[in-house]
Enzyme design. Structure first.
Site: not given
Ligand code: AMP
Ligand code: ZN
Length: 665
Positions: A35, A170, A427, A111, A309, A113, A134, A222, A115, A403, A32, A285, A82, A406
């Protein structure tokens, strides 16, 4: 000139490669520190040569652009959602449905998913031109300035990329970074963020991109969209994207049947806990893009893709009791004490209940069977109550009014989620917490003194606030438990040494609510001394760069307390640094060694005396009159005409204050 340009470009290329190695490949090849040195060199060269500016330079990753209102952008290709499935049967049903439309064999790309927050990136000729959220799927917000600060998003592509395309992904906040951000927030008395996903999407909408740059976000890609991409399958598109420099997680797999898909799901259902970021399922997919086209879309989602899910890792257990913790800022946190239970590989005994509203909303009661969930966050969450198991004699939870430490009556300010104990100076947990913060590594860094000893010192009545530390004697501490001659010496020496800690860290150490390291630095730099800061009004504070209402109010409240003023005066007497040192103010160098400089006129950003001090601190000599020995003249407005004539006749260069400051930067 050309040489400099080449050098700048070489540095950019090197830094780009290192960013890629570190953030995309997870494999750093330099430290680091190295860099940072290279980055600094680049930044300096770019500052000196604005003619070589490049919006895609790695130096631009630090952000700085401020967006007040995010522009709305219509997606060229809609961002669909989805369909969800929750079981193997659901997946088999899906396969039946699509096989009615597609005749041939079907392969599937599986793949994870991720979050986080979905994003669409547009590249033209290999350059990132736009990043859009989105939104509602049809249109989203232009968050390009913020996304550019995310190091795994390439600003320039490599290899054989198409001239124009969109790529979707994502933006996630990996657990490690999320937990680190929360530790820092707790440190300064802010409430921790609830979960990585919301924090990631919130980050994209921050106005100051420099703030986004500090957050350890990542972008996982993705899907490719565009015309004439010369790609035939989803799996191929992932491989291509990877070659162009995108971060595409390696978990993605090409499978040849639904059975293999199910194996993939089962595998990751177990293994997902080892991933550095949150995932909530698998996305399957249809691999062949031709087949995808045949299948098309429903009103809201592609027919050719399916999300599976994961079941959230949850258990239920008994809530044995609720206790209340008092933080160093006086904030009360209710804690659920649970019947110990195994969850996601660890034993869970405690969960945070956040605040009174949360308890009320979920109607959580002692004796209840509660559902607990644990992600990669430090503290597990309680999701709800199994009402079928509620004991008949159960009573609703009454939030404490006083509290627990105290017994002072708690307060809750308008708009605040948390209750507070207002007994700032009386306190115990607040007193101990504040002193523990004062001595901590990023604050006064007092060696030889730990958190437990602080508690001991307070409980023994030897200290009641941090300024008392400086009056402790060896004789007083030796009788303490586990204290020997040597450790007592270390402790006293450590306290003595802390008197050299610079003002900005002392300011952070004082533990003013909402004043973290960065804010402390800003305030120290702006006000230069505690006296000036203490005098500043709320309005005055609001004028300081990046200081908002909440901080301004908190700072001004802190200094309006007589106890605090007395404490600060004592710190001052003991020799703690309560103003910026000359070095910190100006930095001593010998950049001007040998220069004889004449200062004349009135300056815009600096007083004449300050300017003279700067010259001397940087090794130059200030001279009162122009002569053949003068190296150059620093002139402000209203330079006298006779001086000007003299300078010109001797051929001496005249520079302005900005050019001068550039020299010593
Ligand atoms: P949902 O929000 O439950 O309708 O799921 C759709 C969202 O899943 C998409 O808008 C993506 O943001 C997310 N997502 C996460 N990973 C993937 C992936 N590998 N392929 C497609 N969508 C993905
Ligand atoms: Zn206190």
């Amino acid at each position: 000139m050309n040489n400099i340009k080449q050098h700048i470009e070489k540095l950019r290329e090197e830094l780009r490669q290192h960013n890629y190695n570190y953030y995309v490949l997870d494999h750093a090849t330099i430290s680091d520190y190295e860099f940072d040195i290279k980055l600094k060199e680049l930044q300096e060269l770019e500052a000196k040569h604005p003619e070589f500016f490049d919006a895609n330079s790695p130096s631009q990753r630090v952000g700085g652009e401020v967006t007040k209102n995010f522009e709305t952008i219509v997606h060229e290709h809609r961002m669909y959602s989805l369909d969800n499935s929750y079981s193997k049967e659901d997946l088999l049903d899906w396969e039946k449905r699509i096989k009615k439309i597609v005749d041939d064999d079907i392969q599937y790309t599986c793949e994870l998913k991720y979050d986080g927050a979905s994003i669409s990136l547009t590249y033209e000729n290999g350059i990132l031109v736009r990043a859009v959220t989105r939104g509602d799927g049809f249109q989203g917000d232009n968050v390009t300035a913020n996304v550019k600060t995310i190091k795994s998003v390439p600003l320039l592509l490599k290899g054989d990329f198409p001239p124009k395309f969109d790529i979707r992904g994502e933006i996630v906040l990996p657990f490690e970074g999320f937990n680190r951000m929360n530790e820092e927030r707790i440190e300064i008395g802010e409430e921790p963020y609830r979960n990585p996903r919301n924090t990631a999407s919130g980050s994209l909408k921050l106005q100051d991109s420099a703030e986004v740059a500090k957050r350890p976000l990542e972008c996982l890609l993705y899907s490719l969209t565009g015309n004439n991409l010369d790609i035939e399958t989803q799996f191929e598109s992932l491989e291509k994207a990877r070659q162009w420099g995108f971060k595409v997680p390696k978990a993605a797999k090409l499978t040849h049947s639904i059975d293999e898909v199910i194996d993939f799901v089962d595998y990751w259902n177990e293994k997902r806990h080892t991933l550095p970021y949150e995932t909530d399922g698998v996305v399957i997919k249809v691999n062949d893009l031709q087949q995808q086209e045949e299948l098309g879309y429903t009103a809201k989602a592609p027919r050719w893709a399916m999300a599976y899910k994961f079941k959230a890792e949850q258990v239920s257990t008994r809530l044995n009791s609720i206790t209340y913790q008092v933080g160093r800022t006086g904030a009360i946190t209710p804690v659920a004490n649970l019947e110990p239970v195994e969850l996601a590989g660890t034993t869970v005994k405690r969960a945070s209940l956040h605040n009174a509203d949360q308890i009320e909303k979920l109607d959580i009661r002692v004796g209840d069977e509660v559902y607990v969930e644990k992600g990669g966050e430090i503290i597990p969450k309680i999701l709800g109550v199994d009402l079928t198991k509620r004991p008949i004699d159960s009573e609703s939870t009454k939030y404490i009014t006083n509290c627990p430490e105290c017994f002072t009556e708690l307060v809750r300010e308008e708009g605040e989620a948390q209750h507070y104990c207002p007994n700032y100076n009386g306190c115990k947990p607040q007193i101990i917490g504040r002193i523990q913060h004062f001595i901590s590594r990023k604050a006064m860094d007092i060696e030889g003194l730990g958190g437990e000893t602080v508690a001991l010192l307070v409980n023994e009545g030897l200290i009641a606030n941090y300024s008392d530390l400086y009056e402790l004697t060896k004789e007083q501490v030796i009788p303490l438990e586990r204290m020997a001659e040597k450790s007592a010496d270390n402790l006293i020496n450590g306290i003595e040494a802390s008197k050299a800690i610079p003002f900005e860290r002392v300011l952070y150490a004082l533990g003013v609510r909402y004043v973290g390291e960065t804010v402390a630095k800003k305030l120290a730099k702006h006000y230069k001394s505690i006296d000036a800061l203490a005098k500043a009004s709320e309005d005055d504070l609001l004028n300081v760069d990046e200081i908002g209402k909440k901080i301004a109010k908190s700072v001004s409240t802190f200094f309006s307390s007589l106890e605090n003023i007395i404490m600060i005066n004592r710190l001052k007497q003991f020799g703690v640094q309560l103003e910026l040192s000359a070095e910190a103010l100006f930095g001593q160098t010998d950049k001007l060694k040998g220069d004889v400089i004449v200062v004349t006129g009135v300056f815009e950003t600096i007083s004449r005396n300050e300017l003279k001090r700067l010259i001397e601190d940087n090794g130059g000599k200030v001279s009162g009159s122009i002569s053949s020995k003068t190296s150059y003249i620093v002139a402000g407005n209203n330079m006298g005409p006779s001086k000007k004539i003299k300078a010109e006749s001797l051929g001496i260069i005249i520079i302005n204050e900005y050019e001068f400051l550039q020299k010593i930067k």
